[in-house]
Write a protein that holds these residues in place. Structure first.
Motif, PDB file in Angstrom:
ATOM      1  N   ALA A 138      31.785  26.840  45.269  1.00 55.70           N
ATOM      2  CA  ALA A 138      32.068  27.797  46.335  1.00 55.70           C
ATOM      3  C   ALA A 138      33.398  28.466  46.051  1.00 55.70           C
ATOM      4  CB  ALA A 138      32.116  27.095  47.698  1.00 55.70           C
ATOM      5  N   HIS A 139      33.692  29.526  46.792  1.00 58.73           N
ATOM      6  CA  HIS A 139      35.026  30.111  46.708  1.00 58.73           C
ATOM      7  C   HIS A 139      36.038  29.121  47.276  1.00 58.73           C
ATOM      8  CE1 HIS A 139      38.471  32.714  47.788  1.00 58.73           C
ATOM      9  NE2 HIS A 139      38.174  33.245  46.615  1.00 58.73           N
ATOM     10  N   GLU A 140      37.274  29.200  46.794  1.00 57.76           N
ATOM     11  CA  GLU A 140      38.296  28.248  47.215  1.00 57.76           C
ATOM     12  C   GLU A 140      38.549  28.293  48.725  1.00 57.76           C
ATOM     13  OE1 GLU A 140      41.509  29.286  44.676  1.00 57.76           O
ATOM     14  OE2 GLU A 140      41.929  31.204  45.665  1.00 57.76           O
ATOM     15  N   VAL A 171      35.459  25.221  42.412  1.00 57.91           N
ATOM     16  CA  VAL A 171      35.790  26.417  43.181  1.00 57.91           C
ATOM     17  C   VAL A 171      35.901  27.638  42.273  1.00 57.91           C
ATOM     18  CG1 VAL A 171      36.953  25.147  45.024  1.00 57.91           C
ATOM     19  CG2 VAL A 171      38.281  25.982  43.062  1.00 57.91           C
ATOM     20  N   VAL A 172      35.683  28.788  42.901  1.00 60.04           N
ATOM     21  CA  VAL A 172      35.819  30.083  42.240  1.00 60.04           C
ATOM     22  C   VAL A 172      36.968  30.816  42.907  1.00 60.04           C
ATOM     23  CG1 VAL A 172      34.678  32.294  41.765  1.00 60.04           C
ATOM     24  CG2 VAL A 172      33.348  30.156  41.766  1.00 60.04           C
ATOM     25  N   ALA A 173      37.897  31.322  42.117  1.00 66.85           N
ATOM     26  CA  ALA A 173      38.999  32.099  42.685  1.00 66.85           C
ATOM     27  C   ALA A 173      38.640  33.580  42.755  1.00 66.85           C
ATOM     28  CB  ALA A 173      40.266  31.898  41.857  1.00 66.85           C
ATOM     29  N   THR A 174      38.109  34.108  41.674  1.00 66.34           N
ATOM     30  CA  THR A 174      37.692  35.520  41.652  1.00 66.34           C
ATOM     31  C   THR A 174      36.254  35.626  41.153  1.00 66.34           C
ATOM     32  OG1 THR A 174      38.731  35.769  39.470  1.00 66.34           O
ATOM     33  CG2 THR A 174      40.016  36.455  41.410  1.00 66.34           C
ATOM     34  N   ASP A 175      36.055  35.410  39.853  1.00 64.19           N
ATOM     35  CA  ASP A 175      34.731  35.527  39.254  1.00 64.19           C
ATOM     36  C   ASP A 175      34.441  34.295  38.403  1.00 64.19           C
ATOM     37  OD1 ASP A 175      34.835  38.062  40.339  1.00 64.19           O
ATOM     38  OD2 ASP A 175      35.281  39.045  38.431  1.00 64.19           O
ATOM     39  N   ARG A 176      33.158  34.040  38.204  1.00 60.87           N
ATOM     40  CA  ARG A 176      32.741  32.953  37.310  1.00 60.87           C
ATOM     41  C   ARG A 176      31.354  33.269  36.794  1.00 60.87           C
ATOM     42  NH1 ARG A 176      32.177  26.384  38.442  1.00 60.87           N
ATOM     43  NH2 ARG A 176      30.876  25.968  36.598  1.00 60.87           N
ATOM     44  N   TYR A 189      33.740  37.200  43.783  1.00 66.51           N
ATOM     45  CA  TYR A 189      34.398  37.140  45.086  1.00 66.51           C
ATOM     46  C   TYR A 189      34.555  38.548  45.646  1.00 66.51           C
ATOM     47  CZ  TYR A 189      38.160  36.256  48.499  1.00 66.51           C
ATOM     48  OH  TYR A 189      38.928  36.190  49.634  1.00 66.51           O
ATOM     49  N   TYR A 190      34.165  38.702  46.916  1.00 65.89           N
ATOM     50  CA  TYR A 190      34.251  40.018  47.551  1.00 65.89           C
ATOM     51  C   TYR A 190      35.654  40.364  48.021  1.00 65.89           C
ATOM     52  CZ  TYR A 190      29.124  40.266  48.147  1.00 65.89           C
ATOM     53  OH  TYR A 190      27.762  40.341  47.955  1.00 65.89           O
ATOM     54  N   GLY A 191      36.522  39.380  48.198  1.00 66.44           N
ATOM     55  CA  GLY A 191      37.694  39.578  49.030  1.00 66.44           C
ATOM     56  C   GLY A 191      37.274  39.354  50.475  1.00 66.44           C
ATOM     57  N   PRO A 192      38.219  39.328  51.401  1.00 68.41           N
ATOM     58  CA  PRO A 192      37.858  39.112  52.809  1.00 68.41           C
ATOM     59  C   PRO A 192      36.821  40.124  53.282  1.00 68.41           C
ATOM     60  CG  PRO A 192      40.222  38.926  52.518  1.00 68.41           C
ATOM     61  CD  PRO A 192      39.672  39.444  51.213  1.00 68.41           C
ATOM     62  N   SER A 193      35.725  39.626  53.839  1.00 73.86           N
ATOM     63  CA  SER A 193      34.630  40.513  54.262  1.00 73.86           C
ATOM     64  C   SER A 193      33.972  39.926  55.504  1.00 73.86           C
ATOM     65  CB  SER A 193      33.643  40.720  53.113  1.00 73.86           C
ATOM     66  OG  SER A 193      33.288  39.488  52.496  1.00 73.86           O
ATOM     67  N   HIS A 194      32.871  39.214  55.349  1.00 75.35           N
ATOM     68  CA  HIS A 194      32.239  38.494  56.453  1.00 75.35           C
ATOM     69  C   HIS A 194      33.124  37.307  56.872  1.00 75.35           C
ATOM     70  CE1 HIS A 194      29.150  36.367  58.728  1.00 75.35           C
ATOM     71  NE2 HIS A 194      29.192  35.350  57.889  1.00 75.35           N
ATOM     72  N   LEU A 199      31.021  34.892  48.379  1.00 71.78           N
ATOM     73  CA  LEU A 199      30.648  35.154  46.991  1.00 71.78           C
ATOM     74  C   LEU A 199      29.299  35.867  46.938  1.00 71.78           C
ATOM     75  CD1 LEU A 199      31.303  31.694  45.237  1.00 71.78           C
ATOM     76  CD2 LEU A 199      32.754  33.732  45.104  1.00 71.78           C
ATOM     77  N   SER A 200      29.171  36.783  45.982  1.00 76.61           N
ATOM     78  CA  SER A 200      27.837  37.257  45.601  1.00 76.61           C
ATOM     79  C   SER A 200      27.401  36.488  44.372  1.00 76.61           C
ATOM     80  CB  SER A 200      27.842  38.760  45.301  1.00 76.61           C
ATOM     81  OG  SER A 200      28.632  39.038  44.150  1.00 76.61           O
ATOM     82  N   VAL A 201      26.085  36.385  44.185  1.00 74.93           N
ATOM     83  CA  VAL A 201      25.520  35.742  43.007  1.00 74.93           C
ATOM     84  C   VAL A 201      24.476  36.686  42.424  1.00 74.93           C
ATOM     85  CG1 VAL A 201      24.317  33.744  42.069  1.00 74.93           C
ATOM     86  CG2 VAL A 201      25.886  33.451  44.012  1.00 74.93           C
ATOM     87  N   THR A 202      24.690  37.102  41.187  1.00 72.72           N
ATOM     88  CA  THR A 202      23.748  37.993  40.508  1.00 72.72           C
ATOM     89  C   THR A 202      23.038  37.240  39.393  1.00 72.72           C
ATOM     90  OG1 THR A 202      25.118  39.933  40.966  1.00 72.72           O
ATOM     91  CG2 THR A 202      23.472  40.150  39.234  1.00 72.72           C
ATOM     92  N   PHE A 203      21.719  37.232  39.436  1.00 72.75           N
ATOM     93  CA  PHE A 203      20.904  36.717  38.338  1.00 72.75           C
ATOM     94  C   PHE A 203      20.738  37.887  37.368  1.00 72.75           C
ATOM     95  CE2 PHE A 203      19.951  34.404  42.190  1.00 72.75           C
ATOM     96  CZ  PHE A 203      19.872  33.075  41.797  1.00 72.75           C
ATOM     97  N   MET A 204      21.509  37.865  36.301  1.00 72.57           N
ATOM     98  CA  MET A 204      21.684  39.066  35.491  1.00 72.57           C
ATOM     99  C   MET A 204      20.384  39.533  34.838  1.00 72.57           C
ATOM    100  SD  MET A 204      24.843  39.824  35.981  1.00 72.57           S
ATOM    101  CE  MET A 204      25.134  41.048  34.702  1.00 72.57           C
TER     102      MET A 204
END
Length: 323
Positions: A138-140, A171-176, A189-194, A199-204
Protein backbone atom coordinates in the motif's frame (compact mmCIF):
# COMPACT_ATOMS: atom_id res chain seq x y z
CA UNK A 1 -31.14 9.12 10.44
CA UNK A 2 -32.38 5.69 9.60
CA UNK A 3 -30.52 4.03 6.77
CA UNK A 4 -32.84 2.42 4.25
CA UNK A 5 -31.32 -0.62 2.64
CA UNK A 6 -30.27 0.18 -0.91
CA UNK A 7 -30.16 -2.58 -3.52
CA UNK A 8 -26.60 -1.54 -4.43
CA UNK A 9 -25.44 -2.37 -0.89
CA UNK A 10 -25.26 -6.09 -1.46
CA UNK A 11 -24.27 -5.92 -5.11
CA UNK A 12 -21.47 -3.40 -5.10
CA UNK A 13 -20.60 -3.02 -1.48
CA UNK A 14 -20.91 0.22 0.38
CA UNK A 15 -18.58 2.88 1.75
CA UNK A 16 -19.66 4.46 5.02
CA UNK A 17 -19.96 7.79 3.30
CA UNK A 18 -23.74 8.04 3.45
CA UNK A 19 -23.57 8.95 7.15
CA UNK A 20 -25.53 12.17 7.57
CA UNK A 21 -26.86 12.36 4.03
CA UNK A 22 -30.19 10.67 4.60
CA UNK A 23 -30.87 12.76 7.70
CA UNK A 24 -30.30 15.95 5.76
CA UNK A 25 -32.66 14.85 3.02
CA UNK A 26 -35.33 13.81 5.49
CA UNK A 27 -35.11 16.65 8.04
CA UNK A 28 -33.37 19.52 6.29
CA UNK A 29 -30.54 19.54 8.83
CA UNK A 30 -27.35 17.68 9.65
CA UNK A 31 -27.58 15.22 12.58
CA UNK A 32 -25.84 15.83 15.87
CA UNK A 33 -22.51 14.07 16.47
CA UNK A 34 -24.13 11.66 18.90
CA UNK A 35 -26.82 10.77 16.36
CA UNK A 36 -24.28 10.18 13.60
CA UNK A 37 -22.07 8.10 15.88
CA UNK A 38 -24.94 5.79 16.81
CA UNK A 39 -25.98 5.50 13.18
CA UNK A 40 -22.42 4.89 11.98
CA UNK A 41 -22.16 1.85 14.22
CA UNK A 42 -25.39 0.55 12.75
CA UNK A 43 -24.13 1.18 9.23
CA UNK A 44 -20.94 -0.75 9.91
CA UNK A 45 -23.02 -3.64 11.23
CA UNK A 46 -25.29 -3.41 8.21
CA UNK A 47 -22.35 -3.44 5.82
CA UNK A 48 -20.86 -6.51 7.42
CA UNK A 49 -24.19 -8.29 7.57
CA UNK A 50 -24.88 -7.49 3.92
CA UNK A 51 -21.40 -8.58 2.87
CA UNK A 52 -21.91 -11.88 4.67
CA UNK A 53 -24.91 -12.60 2.46
CA UNK A 54 -23.92 -10.94 -0.80
CA UNK A 55 -23.06 -13.03 -3.82
CA UNK A 56 -19.75 -12.39 -5.56
CA UNK A 57 -20.00 -11.85 -9.28
CA UNK A 58 -16.98 -12.57 -11.46
CA UNK A 59 -16.31 -10.31 -14.45
CA UNK A 60 -13.74 -11.66 -16.90
CA UNK A 61 -11.72 -8.90 -18.50
CA UNK A 62 -8.56 -9.86 -20.43
CA UNK A 63 -4.94 -10.86 -19.85
CA UNK A 64 -5.90 -13.22 -16.98
CA UNK A 65 -7.50 -10.30 -15.11
CA UNK A 66 -10.92 -10.69 -13.54
CA UNK A 67 -12.98 -8.48 -11.22
CA UNK A 68 -14.88 -9.70 -8.18
CA UNK A 69 -17.92 -7.53 -7.51
CA UNK A 70 -20.06 -7.67 -4.39
CA UNK A 71 -17.83 -7.08 -1.35
CA UNK A 72 -16.99 -3.44 -0.78
CA UNK A 73 -14.93 -2.00 -3.61
CA UNK A 74 -14.28 -3.80 -6.88
CA UNK A 75 -11.50 -6.40 -6.46
CA UNK A 76 -9.20 -7.10 -9.40
CA UNK A 77 -7.55 -10.54 -9.60
CA UNK A 78 -4.58 -11.47 -11.79
CA UNK A 79 -4.15 -15.25 -12.01
CA UNK A 80 -1.14 -17.32 -12.98
CA UNK A 81 1.45 -19.82 -11.81
CA UNK A 82 3.30 -17.22 -9.72
CA UNK A 83 0.20 -16.90 -7.52
CA UNK A 84 -2.78 -14.61 -7.56
CA UNK A 85 -2.39 -10.85 -7.30
CA UNK A 86 -5.38 -9.01 -5.80
CA UNK A 87 -6.10 -5.31 -5.96
CA UNK A 88 -8.18 -4.54 -2.86
CA UNK A 89 -9.51 -6.94 -0.27
CA UNK A 90 -13.22 -6.32 0.19
CA UNK A 91 -15.02 -6.95 3.48
CA UNK A 92 -14.04 -9.81 5.79
CA UNK A 93 -17.60 -11.11 6.08
CA UNK A 94 -17.42 -12.03 2.37
CA UNK A 95 -14.45 -14.33 2.92
CA UNK A 96 -16.19 -17.66 2.12
CA UNK A 97 -17.62 -16.34 -1.14
CA UNK A 98 -14.41 -14.58 -2.14
CA UNK A 99 -12.48 -17.80 -1.53
CA UNK A 100 -15.00 -19.70 -3.62
CA UNK A 101 -14.67 -17.16 -6.44
CA UNK A 102 -10.88 -17.20 -6.26
CA UNK A 103 -10.87 -21.00 -6.33
CA UNK A 104 -13.03 -21.00 -9.43
CA UNK A 105 -10.46 -18.86 -11.23
CA UNK A 106 -7.45 -21.04 -10.42
CA UNK A 107 -5.96 -23.20 -7.68
CA UNK A 108 -2.89 -21.00 -7.34
CA UNK A 109 -2.31 -19.38 -3.94
CA UNK A 110 -2.63 -15.68 -3.23
CA UNK A 111 0.80 -14.04 -3.51
CA UNK A 112 0.19 -10.28 -3.40
CA UNK A 113 -2.54 -7.93 -2.24
CA UNK A 114 -2.40 -4.27 -3.23
CA UNK A 115 -4.55 -1.81 -1.27
CA UNK A 116 -5.62 1.16 -3.39
CA UNK A 117 -6.24 3.01 -0.09
CA UNK A 118 -7.00 2.35 3.57
CA UNK A 119 -10.82 2.53 3.71
CA UNK A 120 -12.80 -0.24 5.38
CA UNK A 121 -14.59 -1.41 2.26
CA UNK A 122 -11.28 -1.94 0.43
CA UNK A 123 -8.92 -3.19 3.16
CA UNK A 124 -11.11 -5.00 5.69
CA UNK A 125 -10.05 -8.36 4.23
CA UNK A 126 -6.33 -7.69 4.70
CA UNK A 127 -5.92 -9.87 7.77
CA UNK A 128 -7.37 -13.07 6.37
CA UNK A 129 -5.64 -12.60 3.02
CA UNK A 130 -2.30 -12.21 4.80
CA UNK A 131 -3.01 -15.54 6.48
CA UNK A 132 -3.67 -16.99 3.02
CA UNK A 133 -0.11 -16.01 2.14
CA UNK A 134 -0.47 -12.53 0.62
CA UNK A 135 2.22 -9.92 0.87
CA UNK A 136 0.29 -6.67 1.34
CA UNK A 137 1.40 -3.51 -0.47
CA UNK A 138 0.00 0.00 0.00
CA UNK A 139 1.02 3.63 -0.07
CA UNK A 140 2.88 4.70 3.06
CA UNK A 141 0.00 6.96 4.13
CA UNK A 142 -2.52 4.16 3.75
CA UNK A 143 -0.31 1.96 5.89
CA UNK A 144 -0.15 4.70 8.52
CA UNK A 145 -3.95 4.98 8.72
CA UNK A 146 -4.32 1.21 8.99
CA UNK A 147 -1.63 0.93 11.65
CA UNK A 148 -2.99 3.60 13.99
CA UNK A 149 -6.32 4.84 15.26
CA UNK A 150 -7.86 7.02 12.55
CA UNK A 151 -10.87 9.28 12.80
CA UNK A 152 -13.10 10.19 9.85
CA UNK A 153 -14.97 13.34 10.84
CA UNK A 154 -17.65 13.09 8.17
CA UNK A 155 -18.59 9.69 9.57
CA UNK A 156 -17.95 10.82 13.16
CA UNK A 157 -16.29 7.44 13.48
CA UNK A 158 -13.04 6.30 15.09
CA UNK A 159 -11.32 3.32 13.50
CA UNK A 160 -9.03 1.43 15.88
CA UNK A 161 -5.57 0.28 14.78
CA UNK A 162 -5.78 -2.75 12.52
CA UNK A 163 -4.46 -6.13 13.69
CA UNK A 164 -0.78 -6.61 12.89
CA UNK A 165 -1.53 -9.07 10.08
CA UNK A 166 -3.80 -6.50 8.38
CA UNK A 167 -1.11 -3.81 8.17
CA UNK A 168 0.74 -3.70 4.82
CA UNK A 169 4.31 -4.97 5.07
CA UNK A 170 5.54 -3.18 1.95
CA UNK A 171 4.93 0.47 1.11
CA UNK A 172 5.01 2.65 -1.99
CA UNK A 173 6.16 6.25 -1.70
CA UNK A 174 5.58 7.35 -5.30
CA UNK A 175 5.73 4.60 -7.93
CA UNK A 176 6.57 0.91 -8.03
CA UNK A 177 6.63 -1.83 -10.68
CA UNK A 178 5.63 -5.37 -9.81
CA UNK A 179 6.19 -8.41 -12.05
CA UNK A 180 3.98 -11.47 -11.71
CA UNK A 181 2.44 -14.09 -13.98
CA UNK A 182 4.10 -12.63 -17.06
CA UNK A 183 2.44 -9.28 -16.39
CA UNK A 184 3.80 -5.90 -15.40
CA UNK A 185 1.84 -4.01 -12.76
CA UNK A 186 2.57 -0.29 -12.46
CA UNK A 187 1.61 1.19 -9.08
CA UNK A 188 1.37 4.97 -9.04
CA UNK A 189 0.64 7.42 -6.23
CA UNK A 190 -1.92 10.08 -7.09
CA UNK A 191 -0.98 12.55 -4.39
CA UNK A 192 -3.78 13.60 -2.02
CA UNK A 193 -7.08 12.91 -3.80
CA UNK A 194 -9.84 10.70 -2.34
CA UNK A 195 -7.53 10.25 0.68
CA UNK A 196 -3.83 11.04 1.10
CA UNK A 197 -2.81 7.47 0.24
CA UNK A 198 -4.46 6.45 -3.04
CA UNK A 199 -2.70 4.24 -5.59
CA UNK A 200 -3.64 3.35 -9.14
CA UNK A 201 -2.68 -0.07 -10.48
CA UNK A 202 -2.16 -0.55 -14.22
CA UNK A 203 -1.88 -4.01 -15.77
CA UNK A 204 0.39 -2.86 -18.55
CA UNK A 205 0.17 -5.65 -21.13
CA UNK A 206 -3.59 -6.05 -20.70
CA UNK A 207 -4.14 -2.25 -20.74
CA UNK A 208 -6.32 -2.30 -17.62
CA UNK A 209 -6.35 0.56 -15.10
CA UNK A 210 -7.66 0.11 -11.54
CA UNK A 211 -8.36 3.53 -10.05
CA UNK A 212 -9.59 2.63 -6.58
CA UNK A 213 -11.95 5.25 -5.19
CA UNK A 214 -10.53 8.11 -7.23
CA UNK A 215 -13.27 7.09 -9.69
CA UNK A 216 -16.84 6.04 -8.90
CA UNK A 217 -18.53 4.84 -12.08
CA UNK A 218 -21.96 6.46 -12.23
CA UNK A 219 -22.00 7.79 -8.65
CA UNK A 220 -21.01 10.91 -6.75
CA UNK A 221 -17.84 10.02 -4.83
CA UNK A 222 -17.07 10.33 -1.16
CA UNK A 223 -14.11 12.59 -0.37
CA UNK A 224 -12.33 11.90 2.92
CA UNK A 225 -11.09 15.27 4.14
CA UNK A 226 -10.04 13.75 7.47
CA UNK A 227 -7.28 11.76 5.81
CA UNK A 228 -6.12 14.23 3.20
CA UNK A 229 -8.77 14.14 0.48
CA UNK A 230 -10.20 17.19 -1.29
CA UNK A 231 -12.37 18.09 -4.25
CA UNK A 232 -9.43 19.59 -6.10
CA UNK A 233 -7.33 16.51 -5.39
CA UNK A 234 -10.19 14.33 -6.62
CA UNK A 235 -10.29 16.34 -9.85
CA UNK A 236 -6.51 16.05 -10.24
CA UNK A 237 -6.81 12.28 -9.86
CA UNK A 238 -9.59 12.22 -12.46
CA UNK A 239 -7.31 14.14 -14.82
CA UNK A 240 -4.50 11.66 -14.17
CA UNK A 241 -6.80 8.73 -14.89
CA UNK A 242 -8.00 10.35 -18.08
CA UNK A 243 -4.41 10.96 -19.21
CA UNK A 244 -3.46 7.36 -18.44
CA UNK A 245 -6.38 5.81 -20.34
CA UNK A 246 -6.30 5.09 -24.05
CA UNK A 247 -9.29 4.43 -26.27
CA UNK A 248 -9.16 0.69 -25.58
CA UNK A 249 -8.20 0.83 -21.90
CA UNK A 250 -10.49 -1.04 -19.50
CA UNK A 251 -10.96 1.09 -16.39
CA UNK A 252 -11.89 -0.58 -13.09
CA UNK A 253 -13.52 1.93 -10.72
CA UNK A 254 -13.59 1.66 -6.95
CA UNK A 255 -17.39 1.44 -7.06
CA UNK A 256 -19.93 0.99 -9.82
CA UNK A 257 -20.00 -1.20 -12.93
CA UNK A 258 -16.49 -2.70 -12.96
CA UNK A 259 -15.55 -2.39 -16.64
CA UNK A 260 -15.51 1.29 -17.57
CA UNK A 261 -13.69 3.26 -20.24
CA UNK A 262 -12.15 6.60 -21.18
CA UNK A 263 -15.44 8.11 -22.34
CA UNK A 264 -17.04 7.44 -18.96
CA UNK A 265 -13.94 8.76 -17.19
CA UNK A 266 -14.26 12.02 -19.09
CA UNK A 267 -17.93 12.38 -18.13
CA UNK A 268 -16.95 11.86 -14.49
CA UNK A 269 -14.17 14.45 -14.67
CA UNK A 270 -16.43 16.96 -16.39
CA UNK A 271 -19.14 16.47 -13.76
CA UNK A 272 -16.68 17.07 -10.93
CA UNK A 273 -15.31 20.24 -12.51
CA UNK A 274 -18.73 21.69 -13.30
CA UNK A 275 -20.13 21.10 -9.83
CA UNK A 276 -16.95 22.42 -8.19
CA UNK A 277 -17.24 25.60 -10.25
CA UNK A 278 -20.94 26.05 -9.45
CA UNK A 279 -20.41 25.56 -5.73
CA UNK A 280 -17.40 27.90 -5.79
CA UNK A 281 -19.51 30.63 -7.41
CA UNK A 282 -22.19 30.26 -4.74
CA UNK A 283 -19.65 30.30 -1.92
CA UNK A 284 -17.99 33.40 -3.41
CA UNK A 285 -21.39 35.13 -3.18
CA UNK A 286 -21.31 34.48 0.57
CA UNK A 287 -23.84 31.64 0.52
CA UNK A 288 -23.86 29.42 3.61
CA UNK A 289 -23.67 25.64 3.31
CA UNK A 290 -27.42 25.31 3.79
CA UNK A 291 -28.10 28.03 1.21
CA UNK A 292 -25.71 26.39 -1.23
CA UNK A 293 -27.41 23.03 -0.85
CA UNK A 294 -30.80 24.68 -1.29
CA UNK A 295 -29.59 26.19 -4.58
CA UNK A 296 -29.15 22.63 -5.94
CA UNK A 297 -25.89 23.11 -7.86
CA UNK A 298 -25.87 19.40 -8.72
CA UNK A 299 -29.43 19.32 -10.10
CA UNK A 300 -28.54 18.60 -13.73
CA UNK A 301 -26.46 15.58 -12.67
CA UNK A 302 -28.54 14.07 -9.88
CA UNK A 303 -30.57 11.63 -11.96
CA UNK A 304 -27.40 9.96 -13.22
CA UNK A 305 -24.88 10.42 -10.40
CA UNK A 306 -26.91 10.92 -7.23
CA UNK A 307 -28.54 7.53 -6.75
CA UNK A 308 -26.05 5.75 -4.48
CA UNK A 309 -24.41 6.30 -1.11
CA UNK A 310 -23.49 9.96 -1.64
CA UNK A 311 -26.68 11.85 -2.35
CA UNK A 312 -26.79 15.38 -3.86
CA UNK A 313 -26.90 17.14 -0.48
CA UNK A 314 -23.90 15.28 0.89
CA UNK A 315 -21.88 15.72 -2.28
CA UNK A 316 -22.60 19.45 -2.30
CA UNK A 317 -21.38 19.58 1.31
CA UNK A 318 -18.19 17.71 0.42
CA UNK A 319 -17.45 20.06 -2.46
CA UNK A 320 -18.26 23.14 -0.35
CA UNK A 321 -15.82 22.00 2.34
CA UNK A 322 -12.93 22.05 -0.11
CA UNK A 323 -13.48 25.53 -1.60
Amino acid sequence: MTYVHHPYLSRRGFCLCCVGATTFAATGGWPSPSEVFAQAKTIVDNIRASAAEASIKIHKLRGNVNVLEGSGGNIAVLTGSDGKVLVDAGITASRPRILEALGSLSKDPVRYLINTHWHFDHADGNEWLRKEGATIIAHENARKHLAEATRVEDWNFNFPPSPADAVPSEVVATDRTLKANGATLALKYYGPSHTDGDLSVTFMEADILHTGDTYWNGFYPFIDYSTGGSIDGTIRAAEANLAAAQDNTIVIPGHGPPASNKTELKAYRDMLVDIRDKVAALKKQGRSLDDTIAAKPTASYDAKWGQFAVNPSLFTKLVYMGI
